[in-house]
Every structure is written in C-alpha cells, then in structure tokens.
Design a protein around this motif. Structure first.
Motif, PDB file in Angstrom:
ATOM      1  N   HIS A  38       0.822  -1.213   0.000  1.00 35.87           N
ATOM      2  CA  HIS A  38       0.000   0.000   0.000  1.00 35.87           C
ATOM      3  C   HIS A  38       0.857   1.264   0.000  1.00 35.87           C
ATOM      4  O   HIS A  38       0.486   2.274  -0.613  1.00 35.87           O
ATOM      5  CB  HIS A  38      -0.937   0.001   1.198  1.00 35.87           C
ATOM      6  CG  HIS A  38      -1.937  -1.106   1.164  1.00 35.87           C
ATOM      7  ND1 HIS A  38      -2.766  -1.307   0.094  1.00 35.87           N
ATOM      8  CD2 HIS A  38      -2.240  -2.085   2.060  1.00 35.87           C
ATOM      9  CE1 HIS A  38      -3.538  -2.345   0.328  1.00 35.87           C
ATOM     10  NE2 HIS A  38      -3.227  -2.851   1.503  1.00 35.87           N
ATOM     11  N   SER A  85       1.108   4.128  -3.260  1.00 36.44           N
ATOM     12  CA  SER A  85       0.524   5.420  -2.908  1.00 36.44           C
ATOM     13  C   SER A  85       1.285   6.567  -3.563  1.00 36.44           C
ATOM     14  O   SER A  85       2.517   6.544  -3.655  1.00 36.44           O
ATOM     15  CB  SER A  85       0.538   5.608  -1.389  1.00 36.44           C
ATOM     16  OG  SER A  85       0.172   6.925  -1.045  1.00 36.44           O
ATOM     17  N   GLN A  91      -7.904   4.711   4.993  1.00 33.06           N
ATOM     18  CA  GLN A  91      -8.574   5.546   4.001  1.00 33.06           C
ATOM     19  C   GLN A  91      -7.569   6.334   3.169  1.00 33.06           C
ATOM     20  O   GLN A  91      -7.789   6.578   1.977  1.00 33.06           O
ATOM     21  CB  GLN A  91      -9.555   6.506   4.680  1.00 33.06           C
ATOM     22  CG  GLN A  91     -10.568   7.110   3.722  1.00 33.06           C
ATOM     23  CD  GLN A  91     -11.435   6.048   3.060  1.00 33.06           C
ATOM     24  OE1 GLN A  91     -12.089   5.256   3.733  1.00 33.06           O
ATOM     25  NE2 GLN A  91     -11.442   6.017   1.738  1.00 33.06           N
ATOM     26  N   VAL A 138      -6.344   4.213   0.390  1.00 36.17           N
ATOM     27  CA  VAL A 138      -7.342   4.142  -0.676  1.00 36.17           C
ATOM     28  C   VAL A 138      -7.345   5.429  -1.497  1.00 36.17           C
ATOM     29  O   VAL A 138      -7.330   5.397  -2.737  1.00 36.17           O
ATOM     30  CB  VAL A 138      -8.740   3.879  -0.081  1.00 36.17           C
ATOM     31  CG1 VAL A 138      -9.811   3.931  -1.178  1.00 36.17           C
ATOM     32  CG2 VAL A 138      -8.773   2.520   0.626  1.00 36.17           C
ATOM     33  N   ASP A 139      -7.337   6.555  -0.809  1.00 36.62           N
ATOM     34  CA  ASP A 139      -7.463   7.851  -1.498  1.00 36.62           C
ATOM     35  C   ASP A 139      -6.231   8.208  -2.321  1.00 36.62           C
ATOM     36  O   ASP A 139      -6.340   8.960  -3.305  1.00 36.62           O
ATOM     37  CB  ASP A 139      -7.737   8.956  -0.477  1.00 36.62           C
ATOM     38  CG  ASP A 139      -9.094   8.806   0.208  1.00 36.62           C
ATOM     39  OD1 ASP A 139      -9.942   8.081  -0.347  1.00 36.62           O
ATOM     40  OD2 ASP A 139      -9.293   9.392   1.286  1.00 36.62           O
ATOM     41  N   HIS A 179      -4.101   5.926  -3.718  1.00 39.08           N
ATOM     42  CA  HIS A 179      -3.672   4.791  -4.547  1.00 39.08           C
ATOM     43  C   HIS A 179      -3.358   5.257  -5.973  1.00 39.08           C
ATOM     44  O   HIS A 179      -4.167   5.939  -6.604  1.00 39.08           O
ATOM     45  CB  HIS A 179      -4.767   3.729  -4.573  1.00 39.08           C
ATOM     46  CG  HIS A 179      -4.409   2.519  -5.372  1.00 39.08           C
ATOM     47  ND1 HIS A 179      -3.560   1.546  -4.901  1.00 39.08           N
ATOM     48  CD2 HIS A 179      -4.774   2.129  -6.630  1.00 39.08           C
ATOM     49  CE1 HIS A 179      -3.428   0.605  -5.814  1.00 39.08           C
ATOM     50  NE2 HIS A 179      -4.151   0.930  -6.880  1.00 39.08           N
ATOM     51  N   GLY A 230     -13.118   2.798   6.297  1.00 37.76           N
ATOM     52  CA  GLY A 230     -11.803   2.804   5.665  1.00 37.76           C
ATOM     53  C   GLY A 230     -11.218   1.405   5.563  1.00 37.76           C
ATOM     54  O   GLY A 230     -10.609   1.042   4.543  1.00 37.76           O
ATOM     55  N   ASP A 253     -13.046  -0.357   2.764  1.00 38.49           N
ATOM     56  CA  ASP A 253     -12.585   0.146   1.465  1.00 38.49           C
ATOM     57  C   ASP A 253     -11.190  -0.381   1.140  1.00 38.49           C
ATOM     58  O   ASP A 253     -10.890  -0.709  -0.027  1.00 38.49           O
ATOM     59  CB  ASP A 253     -12.586   1.675   1.455  1.00 38.49           C
ATOM     60  CG  ASP A 253     -13.984   2.270   1.518  1.00 38.49           C
ATOM     61  OD1 ASP A 253     -14.955   1.530   1.287  1.00 38.49           O
ATOM     62  OD2 ASP A 253     -14.102   3.484   1.815  1.00 38.49           O
ATOM     63  N   LEU A 254     -10.328  -0.466   2.161  1.00 37.25           N
ATOM     64  CA  LEU A 254      -8.977  -0.973   1.938  1.00 37.25           C
ATOM     65  C   LEU A 254      -9.015  -2.446   1.551  1.00 37.25           C
ATOM     66  O   LEU A 254      -8.238  -2.883   0.694  1.00 37.25           O
ATOM     67  CB  LEU A 254      -8.132  -0.780   3.199  1.00 37.25           C
ATOM     68  CG  LEU A 254      -6.661  -1.208   3.094  1.00 37.25           C
ATOM     69  CD1 LEU A 254      -5.930  -0.374   2.057  1.00 37.25           C
ATOM     70  CD2 LEU A 254      -5.964  -1.112   4.448  1.00 37.25           C
ATOM     71  N   LEU A 261      -9.790  -2.690  -1.975  1.00 42.00           N
ATOM     72  CA  LEU A 261      -8.614  -2.317  -2.762  1.00 42.00           C
ATOM     73  C   LEU A 261      -7.612  -3.474  -2.801  1.00 42.00           C
ATOM     74  O   LEU A 261      -6.993  -3.737  -3.844  1.00 42.00           O
ATOM     75  CB  LEU A 261      -7.957  -1.067  -2.169  1.00 42.00           C
ATOM     76  CG  LEU A 261      -6.667  -0.583  -2.859  1.00 42.00           C
ATOM     77  CD1 LEU A 261      -6.909  -0.257  -4.330  1.00 42.00           C
ATOM     78  CD2 LEU A 261      -6.088   0.634  -2.127  1.00 42.00           C
ATOM     79  N   GLU A 262      -7.449  -4.182  -1.693  1.00 41.60           N
ATOM     80  CA  GLU A 262      -6.533  -5.323  -1.674  1.00 41.60           C
ATOM     81  C   GLU A 262      -6.999  -6.412  -2.637  1.00 41.60           C
ATOM     82  O   GLU A 262      -6.178  -7.064  -3.291  1.00 41.60           O
ATOM     83  CB  GLU A 262      -6.423  -5.874  -0.253  1.00 41.60           C
ATOM     84  CG  GLU A 262      -5.657  -4.943   0.679  1.00 41.60           C
ATOM     85  CD  GLU A 262      -5.549  -5.488   2.088  1.00 41.60           C
ATOM     86  OE1 GLU A 262      -6.351  -6.392   2.443  1.00 41.60           O
ATOM     87  OE2 GLU A 262      -4.679  -5.022   2.837  1.00 41.60           O
ATOM     88  N   ARG A 316      -8.557  -5.889  -5.413  1.00 38.99           N
ATOM     89  CA  ARG A 316      -8.176  -5.378  -6.738  1.00 38.99           C
ATOM     90  C   ARG A 316      -6.684  -5.559  -6.968  1.00 38.99           C
ATOM     91  O   ARG A 316      -6.252  -5.978  -8.056  1.00 38.99           O
ATOM     92  CB  ARG A 316      -8.564  -3.907  -6.844  1.00 38.99           C
ATOM     93  CG  ARG A 316      -8.030  -3.199  -8.081  1.00 38.99           C
ATOM     94  CD  ARG A 316      -8.366  -1.718  -8.031  1.00 38.99           C
ATOM     95  NE  ARG A 316      -7.582  -0.950  -8.995  1.00 38.99           N
ATOM     96  CZ  ARG A 316      -7.598   0.379  -9.064  1.00 38.99           C
ATOM     97  NH1 ARG A 316      -8.358   1.083  -8.231  1.00 38.99           N
ATOM     98  NH2 ARG A 316      -6.851   1.006  -9.949  1.00 38.99           N
TER      99      ARG A 316
END
Length: 573
Positions: free
Chosen positions: A242, A246, A265, A268-269, A271, A342, A345-346, A349-350, A352
């Motif tokens: 991560h 970033s 979060q 995620v924001d 990425h 958050g 959402d993370l 993302l993982e 993905r």
C-alpha cells in the motif's frame, strides 16, 4: 426421560470411535474410478486408477493400464475428484508470546479439511525445532496424525521487538543468528517490522550464504521494492504494497505504525495505479511471492459481530484463545464509523491489487495466519481460496495457490503439487469438481497423507475429538466467549424438527422470546450462545453444537454433557 439414558447408546459408539487406527504401511492403496484434476492446466482425466506404494504414487492411469495387486486396499471413488493435498503457507503452531504447549489441536482439523502441508512462520531453534523434526520422522513412519511441515522459519526483529522474538542490530549478530538457525535445521529467516536497513541486509546476506532464504514482513525502514531486489522470497499480508502504490509513499512511510487502521482511508485515497504497475513488474521479474492472507483481515471489515459469532470454526477453538479476541470485538464495537469504512474500502482495494498482481504474473500463495482472531485451522484455508476467487482469480488459479504454487515456492515440484507417478501421496478426494466451485473443497470424501489413507468417517471422528475437548473447556467457563447475543435472524436458521441418528428420539428447535429453546422428548432446554454454533444450557454441563453443510444450511446438531454425545439430523434432509 433421563437425559443420560438418551445418550448412552451413542456413548459406546463414540468411545470406540476414538480408538486410534494405525496404518498398514506395507499394504498398497488403489484409488479407483476417480477423475484426476490436473492443477497445471485444469484438465480433467476421468476413470483413473491411482496406485500408491508406501509414501509415493506408483502409477496413474486407466484401469486397463494400472495393475492393482490383489493385496491392495481399494477405494471406489466413483463420482469423485482427486486433487493434490492443500497447503496453508502461513501458520503458527507454537505460542511464542505465551508459555503454552504447541497447538496440536490444529493438526486433525487441517487433515479434516484437506490441508496436508504447512509452512510454519515461527519455530524457535532448540526444543521447538526438535519437535518439528520428530513430527517429520513420525510422518515418515506413518504414526503422525497431522500435516507435512514443508518449511519452518524463525522470527527476528529490531529492538524493541513487537513480538517476544530475537533481535538483531549488527552484522555479527545476524551471522550468529543465522548460524543457530542452520544448526537447528530451520529453513528460513522471518524478517519483521523494526529491523534497520543494515540489520536487514546483514540477515539477508547471512541467510543466503548459509543456504537459507528470507521471508516475512517488509521492515518499516525499507520499501517492498528494496525487499524484492534483496531476493526476499515472499512477502506476507501484502506488507509494504500500500505504501509503494501510494502517490504519497514517502510521507506515509514516515508515519508507518504497526497497525494501519487509521491510514486505511489514506491508502485508498492516494492509490496510484501507475506506481502499482511498476511494482508488479518488479515483483514478477524477481519472483517475489505474495501471501495475501485475506482471512486474517476479513474479520476487521465485519459490520456484524453476530456473523463472526456464527462461524462454525469457533466451536473448535479453545476457550482461552477465543477470549483473547476481545480486541477485535472492541474495535468492531467502538471504532468510529469512518475508520471501519476505511478498513472495508482498503479490503476491496486489496482484492483489486491481488487481481492485478495475478494478471501481471506476480506469484501468489494461499496462507491464513492461523492464531489470529476468527482464523481457524483448515476451515480458513478453504475460505482463503474462496477469497482469492472473489478477488478475481479463476477457480483453477486460486486452487494453484494452495497446491502447485507451494511446491514451486518450496522448490519441490519433483515431490509435490500434482497427482503424478513418483510424487508423494498427499491427496484429497472430493465429492464434486473444485474447478466449478472452489467451495467444493469442503466436500471431502477422503484424504491421503504420505500414503496413509484417512476415510471420511475417520476425519469426522478426529474433528469430534477436538470438539469434545473444547466442550469440556467451554462448559467449565463461568461466562460465554465474550460474544454478543445472537439476533433472531441468526437463530432462526437453527429451528426445525430433528431425528436422533442412533435412535428414534425426536427433537424440536424453537425460537421463543428471542431465545433458542430445544425440546428433547419430555424436557425443554433454553440455551445461550458460547460462540459460533455452540450453545449451552444455563447452569448445567450440557452443550449443543449445530453443524452446517458447505452452503451454510444447518443439517443437524449434537448434544453433549461433557462425556456423552448424541447426534440429531434435520428431519427434512
């Protein structure tokens, strides 16, 4: 009617069932009329016979091509699918932060779920390494009821260590540490978060020079790109990914903390797909294996404690261990909603990231990190494979992470990973095709470990023994396992009419006034949850455990007073 009389018929059968059955190692074993799943490319080979002599597969082919000796034990596998044994590539057998015995209760649960091999991430030199060596010898002798230990490692950190581990700060210390591991026949160095760059590189150099490899976390002071270039063989938990993906990598790494809830979060924001793509290329080129361990993170995204409390694996977990999971329950109860969102959402993302890693050629392994909250031996490995499918892998690719890929990682493809002549006989017989649905991995008909056959009945008997031991512990506790009361919508799934399996008694499970009540002939028990599908009668030593099939449908329950056990099956099934 006396409750103990109702149970007495089952008692004799149950006690007989616990008698150990040792293998006839000299007797050949033939699995006949089976479809072999080739996990290299997904080819299905129907109507095969697999002949096993000792610990190895002696022949694979059609019935006409494979001569089965008269003295061989035969298994009619008609309608079944045969796959290589599954591997959990991130487990913890020893309690190195607490003075407790090794978690040998894991072993029968591994086998009952088709896990025939493990990579243990923290085994200390000395008694623990010697114990693993003994287990390996017993496996070869056919007397060990447990998985193959494919590799063992020892954790090392920088001071002050996060765990109760060894620490290294200098080259001399690194060399001495690695020498201890080599002497103890440890396979790899598990690096951890607080190592300095110099200590990390010293450990890598010493390990490679001694013929060991390096795996584990990515220390906070280095990047995952650095670890990949240093030939760290595997990275656990997507550690460091991560940060590297970033757009604010440097600033986030400067704020790195042991637990990244409050950075979730921001990951995620910020990425950046372009940075990720460059990282994937590096990891693929260097063959830096990734072990996502989705199952250890998934509970942290749960919005409903009742869902966790309803997990079947919880009833097999020792009470004292389950009570230590209060930290996660507190987080789910008290963490601010934005923080919990958050984490969710993370996690998405993982999923993905893992999908993109696979597409880019980054090698993946299935591992669970057994020992963490709501992660269970055997149960969670199948969950991990399912999570990989949910992330976007095909059923074949997900299955490879637990079969073929571990053999490649361990550099033992001559012995493991596929169903072929000459390879070790670590096999799982399934009742349905796992390439159609990986949940079919739960439909186990038999398991073979190092040539030793465990039938479905034997596997269920082994699970029973773990369960009974945990009954005794759970019933001795003054309080339930710290779980929230189950909601009516959860309790409703247990209701129905059941028939005693060993007799003609009938039971009815009802939901009244928000409580689960169980009528057995002429008495009614009101029960309270102990965790998962395990309940107990208040102020008594009687417990009930419900069982579900692969689809989560309750098919039956057992009633147990600590010594005696009786099974009831749903009347409509």
């Amino acid at each position: 009617m006396n409750r103990l009389l109702c149970l007495s018929c089952a008692l004799a059968l149950f006690l007989i069932s616990l008698l150990p059955v040792l293998p006839a190692r000299s007797q050949p074993l033939a699995v006949q009329n089976v479809t072999v799943v080739d996990v290299t490319d997904g080819t299905l080979r129907p109507n095969q016979t697999i002949l096993i002599n000792g610990s190895r597969i002696a022949a694979v082919g059609s019935a006409d091509d494979v001569a089965v000796p008269e003295e061989a034990k035969t298994v009619d596998a008609t309608g079944g699918y045969l796959i290589p044994g599954l591997w959990d590539m991130h487990v913890h057998t020893f309690n190195n932060n607490d003075p407790q015995p090794p978690n040998t209760w894991h072993f029968p649960l591994y086998l009952a779920h088709g896990v025939t091999g493990v990579r243990d991430m923290w085994v200390r030199p000395g008694e623990q390494a010697a114990q693993v060596h003994t287990w390996r010898q017993e496996l070869e002798a056919g007397t060990f009821v447990g998985p193959r230990f494919g590799a063992i490692g020892t954790l090392v950190d920088g001071p002050p260590p996060i765990q109760k581990s060894d620490t290294v700060t200098t080259t001399v210390q690194a060399q001495a540490f690695v020498e201890r591991l080599k002497t103890a026949h440890i396979d790899f160095v598990k690096v951890y978060n607080r190592l300095t760059p110099d200590a990390y590189r010293a450990l890598v150099d010493a390990a490679h020079g001694a013929g060991l490899y390096v795996a584990g976390h990515v220390p906070a002071a280095i990047s995952i790109a650095d670890a990949s270039e240093a030939e760290q063989r595997s990275v656990e938990h997507l550690d460091g990914v991560h940060y590297a993906c970033s757009s604010k990598e440097d600033s986030l790494r400067a704020r790195r903390v042991p637990l990244s809830y409050y950075l979730a979060q921001e990951f995620v924001d910020t990425h950046d797909p372009a940075q990720c793509a460059a990282l994937y290329e590096r990891l693929a080129t260097n063959e830096t294996w990734q072990v996502p361990t989705f199952t250890v993170f998934r509970p942290w995204t749960s919005q409903d404690l009742a869902v966790l409390a309803d997990d079947e694996g919880l009833v097999y977990t020792p009470v004292d261990e389950a009570t230590e999971w209060q930290g996660l329950r507190d987080f789910l109860t008290f963490a601010p909603p934005p923080v919990k969102q958050g984490m969710a959402d993370l996690y998405a993302l993982e999923q993905r990231i893992v999908r993109e890693m696979h597409a880019a050629g980054v090698p993946l392994l299935a591992g669970t990190d057994i020992g963490n909250p709501y992660v269970y031996p055997g149960f969670s490995l199948v969950d991990e494979v399912k999570e990989l499918v949910e992330a976007g892998l095909s059923p074949l690719a997900a299955l490879q992470t637990a079969t073929l890929n571990p053999a490649r990682y361990l550099r033992r493809t001559d012995d493991l990973g596929t169903v072929e002549t000459g390879k070790l006989a670590d096999l799982v017989l399934l009742g349905a095709n796992p390439l159609e649905d990986v949940d079919h991995l739960r439909r186990i008909r038999a398991v073979v470990v190092n040539g030793r056959l465990f039938t479905q009945e034997e596997l269920e008997r082994m699970k029973h023994e773990v369960l009974v031991n945990n009954y005794r512990e759970a019933l001795a506790q003054p309080q339930p396992l710290g779980v929230q009361p189950l909601e009516p919508k959860v309790l409703e799934r247990f209701t129905g009419v059941y028939q005693q399996q060993e007799g003609d008694a009938e039971a009815e499970v009802m939901l009244q006034d928000g409580e689960l009540r169980i009528r057995l002939d002429d008495w009614v028990d009101a029960v309270e949850p102990l965790g998962g599908a395990l309940f107990r009668v208040r102020d008594s030593n009687v417990a009930y455990v419900f069982h579900t099939d692969a689809g989560g449908v309750v098919w039956g329950f057992e009633v147990n007073d600590g010594d005696r056990i009786a099974t009831y099956r749903r009347a409509d099934r």
